[in-house]
Design an enzyme around this catalytic site. Structure first.
Site, mmCIF file in Angstrom:
data_model
loop_
_atom_site.group_PDB
_atom_site.id
_atom_site.type_symbol
_atom_site.label_atom_id
_atom_site.label_comp_id
_atom_site.label_asym_id
_atom_site.label_seq_id
_atom_site.Cartn_x
_atom_site.Cartn_y
_atom_site.Cartn_z
ATOM 1 N N SER A 156 0.814 -1.224 0.000
ATOM 2 C CA SER A 156 0.000 0.000 0.000
ATOM 3 C C SER A 156 0.842 1.267 0.000
ATOM 4 C CB SER A 156 -0.918 0.018 1.226
ATOM 5 O OG SER A 156 -1.688 -1.157 1.280
HETATM 6 N N1 SAH Z 1 -1.093 -4.831 3.951
HETATM 7 C C1 SAH Z 1 -0.377 -5.131 2.748
HETATM 8 C C2 SAH Z 1 -1.165 -4.782 1.516
HETATM 9 C C3 SAH Z 1 -1.378 -6.009 0.744
HETATM 10 S S1 SAH Z 1 -2.469 -5.960 -0.638
HETATM 11 C C4 SAH Z 1 1.012 -4.486 2.745
HETATM 12 O O1 SAH Z 1 1.301 -3.689 3.652
HETATM 13 O O2 SAH Z 1 1.829 -4.812 1.872
HETATM 14 C C5 SAH Z 1 -3.764 -6.999 -0.067
HETATM 15 C C6 SAH Z 1 -3.422 -8.414 0.248
HETATM 16 O O3 SAH Z 1 -4.628 -9.052 0.660
HETATM 17 C C7 SAH Z 1 -2.902 -9.236 -0.923
HETATM 18 O O4 SAH Z 1 -1.652 -9.754 -0.619
HETATM 19 C C8 SAH Z 1 -3.948 -10.334 -1.098
HETATM 20 O O5 SAH Z 1 -3.397 -11.584 -1.471
HETATM 21 C C9 SAH Z 1 -4.560 -10.413 0.279
HETATM 22 N N2 SAH Z 1 -5.901 -10.992 0.361
HETATM 23 C C10 SAH Z 1 -6.943 -10.855 -0.484
HETATM 24 N N3 SAH Z 1 -8.007 -11.546 -0.049
HETATM 25 C C11 SAH Z 1 -7.626 -12.134 1.123
HETATM 26 C C12 SAH Z 1 -8.293 -12.985 2.073
HETATM 27 N N4 SAH Z 1 -9.562 -13.374 1.924
HETATM 28 N N5 SAH Z 1 -7.599 -13.384 3.147
HETATM 29 C C13 SAH Z 1 -6.302 -13.014 3.329
HETATM 30 N N6 SAH Z 1 -5.634 -12.231 2.481
HETATM 31 C C14 SAH Z 1 -6.290 -11.785 1.393
#
Ligand code: SAH
Length: 218
Positions: free
Chosen positions: A62
């Site tokens: 993000s």
């Molecule tokens: N907080 C992260 C942002 C990641 S983007 C950072 O600081 O880098 C969002 C993430 O959510 C992705 O890696 C995606 O694989 C995950 N995601 C999507 N649906 C999900 C679910 N149902 N359970 C767990 N993770 C999920």
């Protein structure tokens, strides 16, 4: 070779403070967590740019402002037990870890979870516990949580996760379609969800039982 510390100071000043992030603990955490350790090598010199960046599995780390904004909305206490859905790179988890007692974080992609685990360990974040799986069903064994943060776009109100929030607890998540969503802040008051909208954001989709179906995004 960029001076990452200087870039981070500048990021905090121009992207966060000037845009109204004013919680000193959040600013301090953003000053300390090395985002360039969570970014893919190919994008490392853009680590403190005002933008999300690609990570593996078609996901993103993000934008710093969004991480700071969501963290501020949670009003973290040093005693808080926090649940994060969507570990991704582990960057948001590292920021939370500096401000809370314990962070539980769930990532759907096993490979991302493994990578995040290595970086978080290297960064000395010993109060973060990771698990791979569908975060929309939460982490019942560790519930209830003081705070919950979802870092992927939910199609609807996340009922199961709300059920794992303590009375008086806060939950923040983006809700809406693929491209743009509204950031929602929910306070649990008994069985009631007191909800406030906190601005537009853009996240990758939350995919799972109470999320989007994977096929609509492949
Ligand atoms: N907080 C992260 C942002 C990641 S983007 C950072 O600081 O880098 C969002 C993430 O959510 C992705 O890696 C995606 O694989 C995950 N995601 C999507 N649906 C999900 C679910 N149902 N359970 C767990 N993770 C999920």
């Amino acid at each position: 070779m960029l001076n990452y510390r200087l870039s981070r100071e500048e990021m905090v000043l121009t992207q966060l403070e000037r845009r109204g992030i004013n919680d000193p603990r959040v600013l301090e955490a953003m000053r300390e967590v090395k985002r360039h350790h969570f970014v893919e090598p190919a994008f490392r010199d853009r680590s403190y740019d005002d933008t999300p960046l690609p990570i593996d599995e078609g996901q993103t780390i993000s934008q710093p402002y969004v991480v700071a904004r969501m963290t501020s909305l949670l009003r973290l206490q040093p005693t808080d037990k926090v649940l994060e859905i969507g570990t991704g790179s582990g960057y948001q988890a590292a920021v939370l870890a500096r401000l809370a007692h314990k962070v539980y974080s769930i990532e759907r992609h096993f490979s991302l979870m493994q990578k995040a685990r290595v970086v978080l360990e290297q960064e000395g974040c010993r109060n973060v516990i990771l698990r791979s799986g569908d975060g929309t069903i939460g982490w019942a064994d560790a519930a209830p949580f003081d705070k919950i943060i979802i870092t992927a776009a939910s199609p609807a109100f996340p009922k199961t996760l709300f059920g794992q929030l303590k009375d008086g607890g806060l939950m923040v998540f983006p809700m809406g379609e693929k491209r743009t969503q509204m950031l929602m802040l929910v306070e649990r008051q008994g069985d009631e969800a007191v909800t406030t909208e906190a601005g537009g954001v853009s996240f990758v989709p939350l995919v799972g039982r109470e999320g989007w179906s994977g096929s609509s995004y492949t």
